[in-house]
Design an enzyme around this catalytic site. Structure first.
Site, mmCIF file in Angstrom:
data_model
loop_
_atom_site.group_PDB
_atom_site.id
_atom_site.type_symbol
_atom_site.label_atom_id
_atom_site.label_comp_id
_atom_site.label_asym_id
_atom_site.label_seq_id
_atom_site.Cartn_x
_atom_site.Cartn_y
_atom_site.Cartn_z
ATOM 1 N N PRO A 17 -26.809 -28.659 6.578
ATOM 2 C CA PRO A 17 -26.060 -29.051 7.829
ATOM 3 C C PRO A 17 -25.328 -30.414 7.500
ATOM 4 O O PRO A 17 -25.701 -31.214 6.930
ATOM 5 C CB PRO A 17 -27.140 -29.397 8.738
ATOM 6 C CG PRO A 17 -28.343 -29.932 8.061
ATOM 7 C CD PRO A 17 -28.259 -29.152 6.677
ATOM 8 N N CYS A 111 -31.321 -38.437 9.760
ATOM 9 C CA CYS A 111 -30.072 -38.967 9.995
ATOM 10 C C CYS A 111 -29.969 -40.423 10.203
ATOM 11 O O CYS A 111 -31.070 -40.800 11.137
ATOM 12 C CB CYS A 111 -29.198 -38.088 11.459
ATOM 13 S SG CYS A 111 -27.692 -38.739 11.697
#
Ligand SMILES: Cc1cc2nc3c(=O)[nH]c(=O)nc-3n(C[C@H](O)[C@H](O)[C@H](O)COP(=O)(O)O)c2cc1C
Length: 329
Positions: A17, A111
């Site tokens: 992603p 993240c």
């Protein structure tokens, strides 16, 4: 539950992603030019989905987060990546993704973005393993509300926060028996600034074997092509890998073609296709998002820099079309 993870042939090559890169437009191109074994969406805020759909009452057509969840049949198996530190929100979004027909749910626990961490999400989850576990359970419960039998749930994370703490962190995640685990082989603190620690992957494999042998384990970080991927899988014993930045300018990445085999004409055509699909699929997104692709596609032949310079100052699809249609390579 029928988990696609059980049917994938190993070694597994997955597309990472990447927000504003592996968007619906680029993914549709990749599925056509060289399909990975499994594809991830960009990450999507579960809380954002709830608030925009239930509170603001945006229709799905006007909702930018719903546009991030567009996919085509050609991309299957396709996994929706979500983030939240609130189990109810995660369950809500997982149910929605199950209804939208996704093949799996992935939870972002890696993240490093400060705005994501402020919400207790992304790599921030490494500091709150109990919340992380509750989020995995909530994703499962939500998916089971949206689809009979539920969906496989996976996690993408890092080897630690300020330092490498795999021995403590991975058993926490593995205790929830995720269907798959992707390990970006850097700490949160290292961001992407140091080489990925592939030397640690055999230890991650041993932890997986000890705590959750059924979990599919993918390594991630710095892989440049399929040959590199095969070598790293062979050396570390993981089930597969996830490739990210290597896809820039190279939708042929998941084939055995090297960029030397791809002509300038093909690169230009691929970029033109990407721009068309970007405008058609996500018309509300800003044209400037495409510019990172201009840099990546338009390189490697005499005259590329000049063309790139012209493309970088365009402001619309029409201007881009005009330049590319008159260019002769
Ligand atoms: C522009 C960009 C956007 C990213 N967005 C996401 C994301 O939405 N979700 C996620 O889990 N990782 C995200 N990542 C991290 C990548 O998935 C991957 O873990 C990282 O780039 C390391 O792999 P690589 O060396 O193959 O690129 C992003 C990385 C980049 C460069």
């Amino acid at each position: 539950m029928d988990s696609f993870w059980k049917t994938l042939k190993k070694p597994i090559f997955a597309l990472a992603p990447m927000a504003d890169v592996t968007d619906p437009a680029y993914r549709s191109l990749i599925a056509e030019y060289g399909k990975p074994d499994v594809t991830w969406t960009e990450f999507v805020s579960a809380d954002g989905l709830y608030h925009t759909r239930e509170k603001k009452g945006l229709s799905d057509a006007e909702n930018p987060l719903m546009r991030d969840l567009l996919y085509s049949e050609a991309e299957r198996p396709i996994v929706a990546q979500l983030f939240s530190s609130n189990p109810e929100m995660m369950a809500y979004a997982s149910e929605l993704c199950a209804r939208l027909g996704f093949d799996g749910i992935d939870i972002n626990m890696g993240c490093p973005d400060k705005s994501i961490e402020k919400q207790g999400c992304g790599a921030g989850m490494i500091k709150t393993p109990e919340v992380a576990k509750a989020i995995i359970r909530a994703a499962r419960e939500g998916a089971a509300r949206g689809k009979e039998g539920g969906l496989p749930v996976s996690v993408k994370t890092r080897i630690g926060y300020n330092q490498e703490t795999m021995d403590e962190w991975l058993p926490q995640i593995l205790s929830e028996k995720p269907d798959a685990l992707t390990l970006h082989l850097r700490t949160r603190k290292e961001m992407s600034k140091v080489p990925a620690h592939w030397d640690l992957m055999p230890r991650a494999v041993a932890l997986r074997d000890e705590h959750s042998p059924e979990t599919v384990l993918l390594g991630n970080g710095d892989i440049i092509d399929l040959a590199d991927a095969r070598a790293k899988i062979a050396a570390s014993g993981c089930d597969g890998v996830m490739l990210g930045r290597a896809i820039f300018g190279n939708p042929w990445l998941f084939t055995d073609r090297t960029m030397e085999d791809v002509s300038p004409k093909e690169r230009i055509e691929a970029l033109a296709q990407l721009a068309e699909r970007f405008s058609a699929l996500t018309p509300a997104k800003h044209f400037h998002i495409l510019k990172k692709h201009f840099k990546a596609f338009i390189q490697g032949w005499p005259g590329a820099a000049e063309l790139r310079g012209k493309l970088m100052v365009t402001n619309s699809l029409e201007e881009l079309r005009e330049i590319l249609s008159t260019y002769r390579v």
